[in-house]
Design a protein around this motif. Structure first.
Motif, mmCIF file in Angstrom:
data_model
loop_
_atom_site.group_PDB
_atom_site.id
_atom_site.type_symbol
_atom_site.label_atom_id
_atom_site.label_comp_id
_atom_site.label_asym_id
_atom_site.label_seq_id
_atom_site.Cartn_x
_atom_site.Cartn_y
_atom_site.Cartn_z
ATOM 1 N N ARG A 116 0.723 -1.154 -0.021
ATOM 2 C CA ARG A 116 0.035 0.000 0.075
ATOM 3 C C ARG A 116 0.948 1.372 -0.057
ATOM 4 O O ARG A 116 0.461 2.044 -0.680
ATOM 5 C CB ARG A 116 -0.883 0.007 1.176
ATOM 6 N N THR A 117 1.763 1.141 0.769
ATOM 7 C CA THR A 117 2.549 2.515 1.014
ATOM 8 C C THR A 117 3.482 2.756 -0.396
ATOM 9 O O THR A 117 4.203 3.758 -0.692
ATOM 10 C CB THR A 117 3.770 2.595 2.225
ATOM 11 N N SER A 118 3.733 1.340 -1.205
ATOM 12 C CA SER A 118 4.555 1.597 -2.454
ATOM 13 C C SER A 118 3.586 1.946 -3.422
ATOM 14 O O SER A 118 3.892 2.067 -4.633
ATOM 15 C CB SER A 118 5.170 0.292 -2.660
ATOM 16 N N ASN A 119 2.218 2.168 -2.948
ATOM 17 C CA ASN A 119 1.254 2.583 -4.171
ATOM 18 C C ASN A 119 1.036 1.541 -5.158
ATOM 19 O O ASN A 119 0.795 1.863 -6.386
ATOM 20 C CB ASN A 119 1.487 4.001 -4.697
ATOM 21 N N TYR A 120 1.074 0.387 -5.056
ATOM 22 C CA TYR A 120 0.941 -0.803 -5.951
ATOM 23 C C TYR A 120 -0.755 -0.545 -6.085
ATOM 24 O O TYR A 120 -1.675 -0.169 -5.458
ATOM 25 C CB TYR A 120 1.210 -2.238 -5.346
ATOM 26 N N SER A 121 -1.087 -1.223 -7.317
ATOM 27 C CA SER A 121 -2.554 -1.389 -7.711
ATOM 28 C C SER A 121 -2.955 -2.772 -7.096
ATOM 29 O O SER A 121 -2.194 -3.769 -7.005
ATOM 30 C CB SER A 121 -2.688 -1.470 -9.099
ATOM 31 N N ALA A 122 -4.205 -2.966 -6.481
ATOM 32 C CA ALA A 122 -4.649 -4.062 -6.026
ATOM 33 C C ALA A 122 -5.636 -4.546 -7.202
ATOM 34 O O ALA A 122 -6.414 -3.716 -7.706
ATOM 35 C CB ALA A 122 -5.646 -3.890 -4.860
ATOM 36 N N ARG A 123 -5.463 -5.882 -7.711
ATOM 37 C CA ARG A 123 -6.057 -6.556 -8.844
ATOM 38 C C ARG A 123 -6.322 -7.832 -8.406
ATOM 39 O O ARG A 123 -5.420 -8.579 -8.267
ATOM 40 C CB ARG A 123 -5.303 -6.424 -10.051
ATOM 41 N N TYR A 124 -7.611 -8.070 -8.170
ATOM 42 C CA TYR A 124 -7.829 -9.448 -7.680
ATOM 43 C C TYR A 124 -9.292 -9.969 -8.492
ATOM 44 O O TYR A 124 -10.276 -9.499 -8.092
ATOM 45 C CB TYR A 124 -8.269 -9.632 -6.241
ATOM 46 N N ILE A 125 -9.166 -10.969 -9.462
ATOM 47 C CA ILE A 125 -10.300 -11.568 -10.061
ATOM 48 C C ILE A 125 -11.048 -12.371 -9.210
ATOM 49 O O ILE A 125 -12.224 -12.632 -9.201
ATOM 50 C CB ILE A 125 -9.881 -12.076 -11.432
ATOM 51 N N GLY A 126 -10.092 -13.299 -8.689
ATOM 52 C CA GLY A 126 -10.716 -14.330 -7.829
ATOM 53 C C GLY A 126 -10.806 -15.682 -8.730
ATOM 54 O O GLY A 126 -11.320 -16.759 -8.218
ATOM 55 N N SER A 127 -10.130 -15.679 -9.865
ATOM 56 C CA SER A 127 -9.768 -16.643 -10.624
ATOM 57 C C SER A 127 -8.352 -16.759 -10.764
ATOM 58 O O SER A 127 -7.737 -15.802 -11.302
ATOM 59 C CB SER A 127 -10.553 -16.659 -12.265
ATOM 60 N N LEU A 128 -7.706 -17.797 -10.033
ATOM 61 C CA LEU A 128 -6.340 -17.714 -10.042
ATOM 62 C C LEU A 128 -5.644 -17.577 -11.411
ATOM 63 O O LEU A 128 -4.645 -16.812 -11.589
ATOM 64 C CB LEU A 128 -5.891 -18.981 -9.215
ATOM 65 N N VAL A 129 -6.153 -18.528 -12.210
ATOM 66 C CA VAL A 129 -5.282 -18.574 -13.688
ATOM 67 C C VAL A 129 -5.447 -17.064 -14.374
ATOM 68 O O VAL A 129 -4.583 -16.481 -14.893
ATOM 69 C CB VAL A 129 -6.193 -19.537 -14.913
ATOM 70 N N ALA A 130 -6.693 -16.564 -14.194
ATOM 71 C CA ALA A 130 -6.711 -14.826 -14.904
ATOM 72 C C ALA A 130 -5.962 -14.235 -13.905
ATOM 73 O O ALA A 130 -5.096 -13.254 -14.673
ATOM 74 C CB ALA A 130 -8.236 -14.591 -14.696
ATOM 75 N N ASP A 131 -5.691 -14.237 -12.700
ATOM 76 C CA ASP A 131 -4.941 -13.251 -11.700
ATOM 77 C C ASP A 131 -3.462 -13.448 -12.125
ATOM 78 O O ASP A 131 -2.702 -12.704 -12.306
ATOM 79 C CB ASP A 131 -5.203 -13.565 -10.416
ATOM 80 N N PHE A 132 -3.173 -14.895 -12.434
ATOM 81 C CA PHE A 132 -1.768 -15.321 -12.518
ATOM 82 C C PHE A 132 -1.345 -14.773 -14.071
ATOM 83 O O PHE A 132 -0.073 -14.246 -14.322
ATOM 84 C CB PHE A 132 -1.680 -16.725 -12.568
ATOM 85 N N HIS A 133 -2.245 -15.057 -15.077
ATOM 86 C CA HIS A 133 -1.902 -14.680 -16.335
ATOM 87 C C HIS A 133 -1.473 -13.141 -16.479
ATOM 88 O O HIS A 133 -0.682 -12.797 -17.121
ATOM 89 C CB HIS A 133 -3.071 -15.051 -17.072
ATOM 90 N N ARG A 134 -2.593 -12.299 -15.921
ATOM 91 C CA ARG A 134 -2.270 -10.903 -15.988
ATOM 92 C C ARG A 134 -0.955 -10.544 -15.316
ATOM 93 O O ARG A 134 -0.123 -9.576 -15.788
ATOM 94 C CB ARG A 134 -3.396 -10.077 -15.219
ATOM 95 N N ASN A 135 -0.865 -11.082 -14.205
ATOM 96 C CA ASN A 135 0.698 -10.899 -13.482
ATOM 97 C C ASN A 135 1.939 -11.190 -14.392
ATOM 98 O O ASN A 135 3.021 -10.663 -14.396
ATOM 99 C CB ASN A 135 0.537 -11.321 -11.943
ATOM 100 N N LEU A 136 1.710 -12.450 -14.965
ATOM 101 C CA LEU A 136 2.716 -12.849 -15.866
ATOM 102 C C LEU A 136 3.003 -11.830 -17.085
ATOM 103 O O LEU A 136 4.150 -11.684 -17.388
ATOM 104 C CB LEU A 136 2.390 -14.245 -16.273
ATOM 105 N N LEU A 137 2.057 -11.398 -17.564
ATOM 106 C CA LEU A 137 2.272 -10.403 -18.679
ATOM 107 C C LEU A 137 2.756 -8.999 -18.266
ATOM 108 O O LEU A 137 3.726 -8.475 -18.769
ATOM 109 C CB LEU A 137 0.982 -10.236 -19.255
ATOM 110 N N LYS A 138 2.373 -8.808 -16.942
ATOM 111 C CA LYS A 138 2.459 -7.141 -16.699
ATOM 112 C C LYS A 138 3.508 -7.095 -15.506
ATOM 113 O O LYS A 138 3.908 -5.923 -15.111
ATOM 114 C CB LYS A 138 1.181 -6.596 -16.116
#
Ligand code: AHG
Ligand code: MN
Ligand code: MN
Length: 330
Positions: free
Chosen positions: A233-255
């Motif tokens: 939070r203090t690093s100003n990260y964005s919170a992104r949570y779909i609740g589908s592991l594959v989808a969350d994983f895939h986004r983080n893999l790319l970005k």
């Protein structure tokens, strides 16, 4: 040996890609290639079912198309049936452990490979038209061909995987997999019924600014996790949570980013399954230059004790996972 790692161009079909890469496999007999094709085919079938999901309750819309009445079943059960059927018919797989089944299934054939699978990940998201996935791991059996399957054929460490991948049924359907020689992503073109190479040699950025965790469980997280989240939070990260592991994983893999499922009051070892979810994604992320940890140790080195074992998961960009781990080590 000829350089088998000549880059294949974007747009190469999955079949051609698999054939071209076959000599990278340690045991290049073509069976693993066929197994990957079986999974890709079952993925097409499941993709079709998922695309129709919104129609299931519209009387008659699809009911007349299925003589076996399987459309009445929940999609995660249906996906399980589809993958098991494809793998059984393929003949390369001798045993399957699935999130949907209590025990190991011995296919009683001459196959060399054992599959661990989460046939439909994020299935609670189906009803709301959000991306879901399939996750799979491939191991070589430890018992000789011809002998009955034993639990140890499936209870192998993640480092023993010979291949792993996922299907993401998203705005596009994708197959992403590794055989231990990097990670490649294929996008499905439904009108042609083909997967095409769209994401060659996927590499996750070393750092990112996305953290993915169900923060609704904050009160039951350990102090280490809470402190790391404060850092996010203090690093100003964005919170992104779909609740589908594959989808969350895939986004983080790319970005770039980190996905966390820590221990909670409800799930003291986290929620995710070592065999069906964590090991496959850990193999993929390491192949893409990232890392997967339980907070204290490398996921791929855990000796599984039971099929449905759960472990905490911190997975994604290498530096972010190392940063998260530092809260547990200090
Ligand atoms: P599954 O649908 O295979 O049971 O998996 C659901 C998993 C995973 O996809 C997701 O990241 C996680 O459950 C979400 O759990 P919470 O709702 O507890 O955040
Ligand atoms: Mn799952
Ligand atoms: Mn599932």
């Amino acid at each position: 040996m000829e350089d088998s790692r000549i880059a294949l161009p974007i747009g190469t079909t999955l079949d051609r890609f698999i054939k071209n890469k076959q000599d990278e496999f340690q045991y290049a007999t073509g069976e693993l290639s066929q197994l990957l094709r079986d999974i890709a085919l079952a993925g097409k079938v499941v993709n079709r079912e998922i695309n129709k999901a919104g129609l299931i309750n519209i009387a008659g819309a699809i009911g007349s198309q299925n003589i076996q009445g399987e459309e009445q079943q929940k999609l995660d059960v249906l996906a399980n049936i589809r993958f098991i059927r494809a793998l059984t018919k393929g003949g390369e797989t001798c045993a399957i452990v699935s999130e949907e089944d209590e025990d190991i299934t011995d296919l009683k054939n001459e196959g060399k490979y054992v599959i661990a699978i989460d046939p439909l990940d994020g299935s609670s998201n189906i009803d709301v038209n959000v991306s879901v996935g399939t996750i799979f791991s491939v191991y070589r059996r430890v018992t000789p061909v011809g002998m009955p399957i034993i639990n140890e054929d499936a209870l192998q460490k993640g480092i023993e995987q010979v291949a792993a991948g996922y299907l993401l049924y998203g705005s596009s359907t994708m197959l992403v997999y590794t055989t231990g020689h990097g990670v490649n992503g294929f996008t499905y073109e439904p009108s042609l019924g083909e997967y095409f190479l769209s994401h060659p040699d996927m590499i996750i950025p070393d750092e990112g600014n996305v953290y993915s965790i169900n923060e609704g469980s904050y009160n039951s997280f350990s102090d280490e996790v809470k402190e790391y989240l404060n850092f996010c939070r203090t690093s100003n990260y964005s919170a992104r949570y779909i609740g589908s592991l594959v989808a969350d994983f895939h986004r983080n893999l790319l970005k770039g980013g980190i996905y966390i499922y820590p221990p909670t009051a409800k799930d003291p070892n986290g929620k995710l399954r070592l065999l069906y979810e964590c090991n496959a994604l850990a193999f993929i992320i390491e192949q893409a230059g990232g890392f997967a940890s339980t907070g204290n140790s490398r996921v791929l080195e855990i000796q599984p004790k039971e099929f449905h074992q759960r472990v905490p998961l911190f997975i994604g960009s290498k530096k972010m996972v190392e940063q998260a781990e530092s809260y547990f080590k200090s």
